[in-house]
Design an enzyme around this catalytic site. Structure first.
Site, mmCIF file in Angstrom:
data_model
loop_
_atom_site.group_PDB
_atom_site.id
_atom_site.type_symbol
_atom_site.label_atom_id
_atom_site.label_comp_id
_atom_site.label_asym_id
_atom_site.label_seq_id
_atom_site.Cartn_x
_atom_site.Cartn_y
_atom_site.Cartn_z
ATOM 1 N N GLU A 191 -6.425 -2.852 -11.031
ATOM 2 C CA GLU A 191 -5.105 -3.477 -11.078
ATOM 3 C C GLU A 191 -4.819 -4.321 -9.823
ATOM 4 O OE1 GLU A 191 -2.977 -0.849 -14.364
ATOM 5 O OE2 GLU A 191 -2.891 0.085 -12.405
ATOM 6 N N TYR A 238 20.478 5.361 -0.788
ATOM 7 C CA TYR A 238 19.080 5.142 -0.402
ATOM 8 C C TYR A 238 18.266 4.437 -1.471
ATOM 9 C CZ TYR A 238 18.827 6.674 4.327
ATOM 10 O OH TYR A 238 18.961 6.705 5.678
HETATM 11 P P1 13P Z 1 -7.344 2.371 -10.910
HETATM 12 O O1 13P Z 1 -8.023 3.713 -10.775
HETATM 13 O O2 13P Z 1 -8.285 1.299 -11.406
HETATM 14 O O3 13P Z 1 -6.634 1.973 -9.636
HETATM 15 O O4 13P Z 1 -6.218 2.531 -12.019
HETATM 16 C C1 13P Z 1 -5.328 3.618 -11.881
HETATM 17 C C2 13P Z 1 -4.018 3.363 -12.524
HETATM 18 O O5 13P Z 1 -3.018 3.819 -12.029
HETATM 19 C C3 13P Z 1 -3.944 2.585 -13.772
HETATM 20 O O6 13P Z 1 -2.609 2.305 -14.069
#
Ligand code: 13P
Length: 210
Positions: A73, A119
């Site tokens: 991502e 907050y």
């Molecule tokens: P990654 O392990 O590739 O970072 O993906 C984890 C995740 O949170 C997918 O939404």
């Protein structure tokens, strides 16, 4: 902070999030801006067990130049860095309550969580839209996140989870924690006509604390 200090801090904050249940399994990813690029958590890594030396390193154009294979991502993080000059770090979690809110069909998708507490306003700001659902790792979500991030420090990915930016790594983590608490409060008081902060109170908080 130099790169080595940021590597250690990222692993420490990630482990703390994991230990307190903000992330489970290998969910979530975290990145931080460096003077010559970015560090990001490796794909399929657990936030609870990161090796600071093996974090993925990206150059200033988000190309993988060192460490383990980066999160799938990267584009989600890039969307925030490119939309917001003030973004020094980005945290993506599948934290339970924020993700629950992202699944609700009958909320205001442009801003589902009202300003219930100071907050939340101070850390997350005035605006936190829900981005329509995309499969995790689908780069097609980048334009939608990029557009939303111009006006928001955080977004909720529908049926997936929050993505939060901060000026520093610590700021981004604090904001992700505040967001989760705000989502929890929202779910607790939903349907009970809770009193929100007024527009004047929100303005006062943002004027005072930025
Ligand atoms: P990654 O392990 O590739 O970072 O993906 C984890 C995740 O949170 C997918 O939404």
């Amino acid at each position: 902070m130099n790169e080595q200090e940021l590597r250690l801090l990222l692993a420490e904050l990630a482990a703390s999030l994991f230990a307190r249940g903000y992330s489970v399994g290998s969910a979530g990813n975290i990145s931080v801006r460096l003077s010559d690029g970015y560090l990001i958590t490796p794909t399929n890594s657990s936030l609870g067990r990161l090796d600071p030396a093996r974090l993925a390193k990206l150059d200033a154009d988000f190309r993988h130049v060192g460490g383990d294979r980066p999160s799938k991502e990267v584009f989600m993080h890039r969307a925030f860095y490119q939309a917001r000059e003030d973004a020094g770090a980005v945290v993506h979690l599948h934290s339970t309550c924020a993700t629950a809110v992202s699944c609700l069909p009958d909320v205001d998708a442009s801003n589902p969580i009202p300003p219930l507490t100071p907050y939340f306003v101070m850390r997350v700001g005035r605006q936190m839209p829900i981005i329509p659902y995309y499969r995790p790792g689908d780069a097609a979500m980048e334009p939608a996140i990029n557009t939303a991030a111009r006006d928001a420090r955080a977004v909720l990915l529908a049926n997936h989870g929050p993505v939060v930016a901060g000026k520093t790594l610590t700021d981004a983590v604090c904001a992700a924690e505040e967001l989760e608490e705000a989502a929890k409060l929202f779910l607790m008081v939903r349907g009970q006509s809770p009193r929100s902060l007024s527009a004047a109170q929100v303005d006062d908080l943002l004027r005072t604390f930025g």
